[in-house]
Scaffold this active site. Structure first.
Site, PDB file in Angstrom:
ATOM      1  N   HIS A  69       6.794   4.448  32.885  1.00 46.04           N
ATOM      2  CA  HIS A  69       7.094   5.311  31.619  1.00 46.04           C
ATOM      3  C   HIS A  69       7.872   6.454  31.231  1.00 46.04           C
ATOM      4  O   HIS A  69       8.674   5.813  31.887  1.00 46.04           O
ATOM      5  CB  HIS A  69       5.638   6.945  32.303  1.00 46.04           C
ATOM      6  CG  HIS A  69       5.797   6.808  33.922  1.00 46.04           C
ATOM      7  ND1 HIS A  69       6.381   6.817  34.624  1.00 46.04           N
ATOM      8  CD2 HIS A  69       5.582   8.866  33.974  1.00 46.04           C
ATOM      9  CE1 HIS A  69       6.884   8.328  35.152  1.00 46.04           C
ATOM     10  NE2 HIS A  69       6.713   8.753  34.936  1.00 46.04           N
ATOM     11  N   HIS A  71       9.068   9.408  31.300  1.00 50.53           N
ATOM     12  CA  HIS A  71       9.612  10.256  31.689  1.00 50.53           C
ATOM     13  C   HIS A  71      10.864  10.792  32.366  1.00 50.53           C
ATOM     14  O   HIS A  71      10.943   9.143  33.433  1.00 50.53           O
ATOM     15  CB  HIS A  71       8.922  11.660  33.366  1.00 50.53           C
ATOM     16  CG  HIS A  71       7.491  11.696  32.792  1.00 50.53           C
ATOM     17  ND1 HIS A  71       6.294  11.693  33.494  1.00 50.53           N
ATOM     18  CD2 HIS A  71       6.447  12.226  30.750  1.00 50.53           C
ATOM     19  CE1 HIS A  71       5.081  12.324  32.536  1.00 50.53           C
ATOM     20  NE2 HIS A  71       5.772  12.465  31.706  1.00 50.53           N
ATOM     21  N   ASP A  73      12.857  11.477  34.762  1.00 52.50           N
ATOM     22  CA  ASP A  73      13.201  11.675  36.130  1.00 52.50           C
ATOM     23  C   ASP A  73      13.296  10.069  35.965  1.00 52.50           C
ATOM     24  O   ASP A  73      13.354   9.311  36.758  1.00 52.50           O
ATOM     25  CB  ASP A  73      12.039  12.718  36.742  1.00 52.50           C
ATOM     26  CG  ASP A  73      10.440  12.292  36.595  1.00 52.50           C
ATOM     27  OD1 ASP A  73      10.475  11.968  35.834  1.00 52.50           O
ATOM     28  OD2 ASP A  73      10.197  11.624  37.781  1.00 52.50           O
ATOM     29  N   HIS A  74      11.750   9.198  35.447  1.00 52.53           N
ATOM     30  CA  HIS A  74      12.536   8.279  35.827  1.00 52.53           C
ATOM     31  C   HIS A  74      13.094   6.774  35.289  1.00 52.53           C
ATOM     32  O   HIS A  74      13.630   6.049  34.889  1.00 52.53           O
ATOM     33  CB  HIS A  74      10.834   7.077  35.538  1.00 52.53           C
ATOM     34  CG  HIS A  74      10.195   8.360  36.926  1.00 52.53           C
ATOM     35  ND1 HIS A  74       9.600   7.077  37.684  1.00 52.53           N
ATOM     36  CD2 HIS A  74       9.124   8.774  36.730  1.00 52.53           C
ATOM     37  CE1 HIS A  74       8.793   7.768  38.238  1.00 52.53           C
ATOM     38  NE2 HIS A  74       8.452   9.199  36.792  1.00 52.53           N
TER      39      HIS A  74
END
Ligand code: ZN
Length: 274
Positions: A69, A71, A73-74
């Site tokens: 996804h 976001h 932090d990914h």
């Protein structure tokens, strides 16, 4: 860096971005050999990306990058990884971005809003659309002789629970519950989450996640039925076990619950404004 139980061609590298939402940090996975696929490169922290690139080099180099996804932090590390992006979108936002920040920020609207319809195969993976935590969330399934492995992003975490934000922040609790049911139907042997340790008992874990949300909903409905309409007190009643640092996250989660009840025509009138 650690290899998955029963799958020595799956490596997990934890990024140094620990926090209440990211647990020990974001998990980056290297999958396969000669070449490898990278799932969720994680934050743009040079030492982390270096570790990922070095481990990938030892295993024959990177074929491409897949994102569960958008976001930050990914996904933030995509550019530093410098390998083809095979699935997903990079975003500066995450589950803590407020609706105001979403509207006022340089990017308007959630990227990949249409991706719940996405299906298909990428390399050795089958895509499973799994919106709920984020509108563009997908899981990647990989079949091997050693069993069915699902890279489940933030749909299910290794411990604790994943936050499901309201629609204005890209979430949907109703969609999240359906995503968990689809995941359970796959009957994975191993799940590799976006945060926390390997999930070696997927059926039990997904059942626990479903039960946890239903329990929250039941508590919220009970408080509403008892006549409570103040948001702060509804939060006290239904999230009574949440430690103070996670209270803002619980407030966000409650919005998604209220939206689900409203959509199902189960929300009484008069709940206080935010
Ligand atoms: Zn995450």
């Amino acid at each position: 860096m650690a290899t998955a139980p029963g799958h020595d061609d799956i490596v997990r590298i934890v990024a140094p971005n620990p926090g209440p939402m990211t647990l020990e940090g974001t998990n980056t996975y290297l999958v396969g050999r000669d070449p490898v696929y990278v799932i969720d490169p994680g934050p743009a922290i040079p030492s982390h990306i270096e570790a990922v690139r070095a481990a990938a080099e030892e295993r024959g180099g990177i074929e491409g990058v897949l994102l569960t996804h958008s976001h930050a932090d990914h996904t933030e590390g995509v550019e530093l990884i410098a390998a083809p992006l095979l699935h997903g979108t990079v975003s500066e936002r995450d589950e803590t971005s407020t609706p105001e920040a979403v509207l006022d920020g340089p990017h308007t609207g959630w990227v990949g809003q249409d991706s719940p319809g996405v299906t298909g195969e990428i390399g050795p993976f089958t895509l499973l659309p799994s919106p709920g935590h984020a509108a563009d969330h997908v899981c990647f399934t990989r079949e091997t002789a050693a069993g069915r492995v699902v890279f489940c992003g933030d749909l299910v975490l290794g411990h604790g629970s994943s936050i499901v934000p309201p629609a204005a922040m890209g979430g949907s609790l109703a969609a999240y519950m359906r995503s968990l049911e689809r995941l359970a139907a796959l009957e994975p042997d191993l799940m590799c989450p976006g945060h926390g340790p390997w999930i070696t008992d997927p059926a039990a874990k997904v059942a626990e996640y479903l039960a946890h949300r239903r329990e929250r909903e039941a508590k919220l409905v009970a408080a509403l039925e008892a006549g409570e309409r103040e948001r702060e007190r509804l939060l006290d009643a239904a999230w009574d076990d949440v430690p103070e640092p996670l209270r803002p996250a619980a407030a966000v989660a409650m919005e998604a619950h209220l939206e689900k009840l409203a959509a199902e025509d189960r929300l009484p009138a008069g709940v206080s404004g935010r």
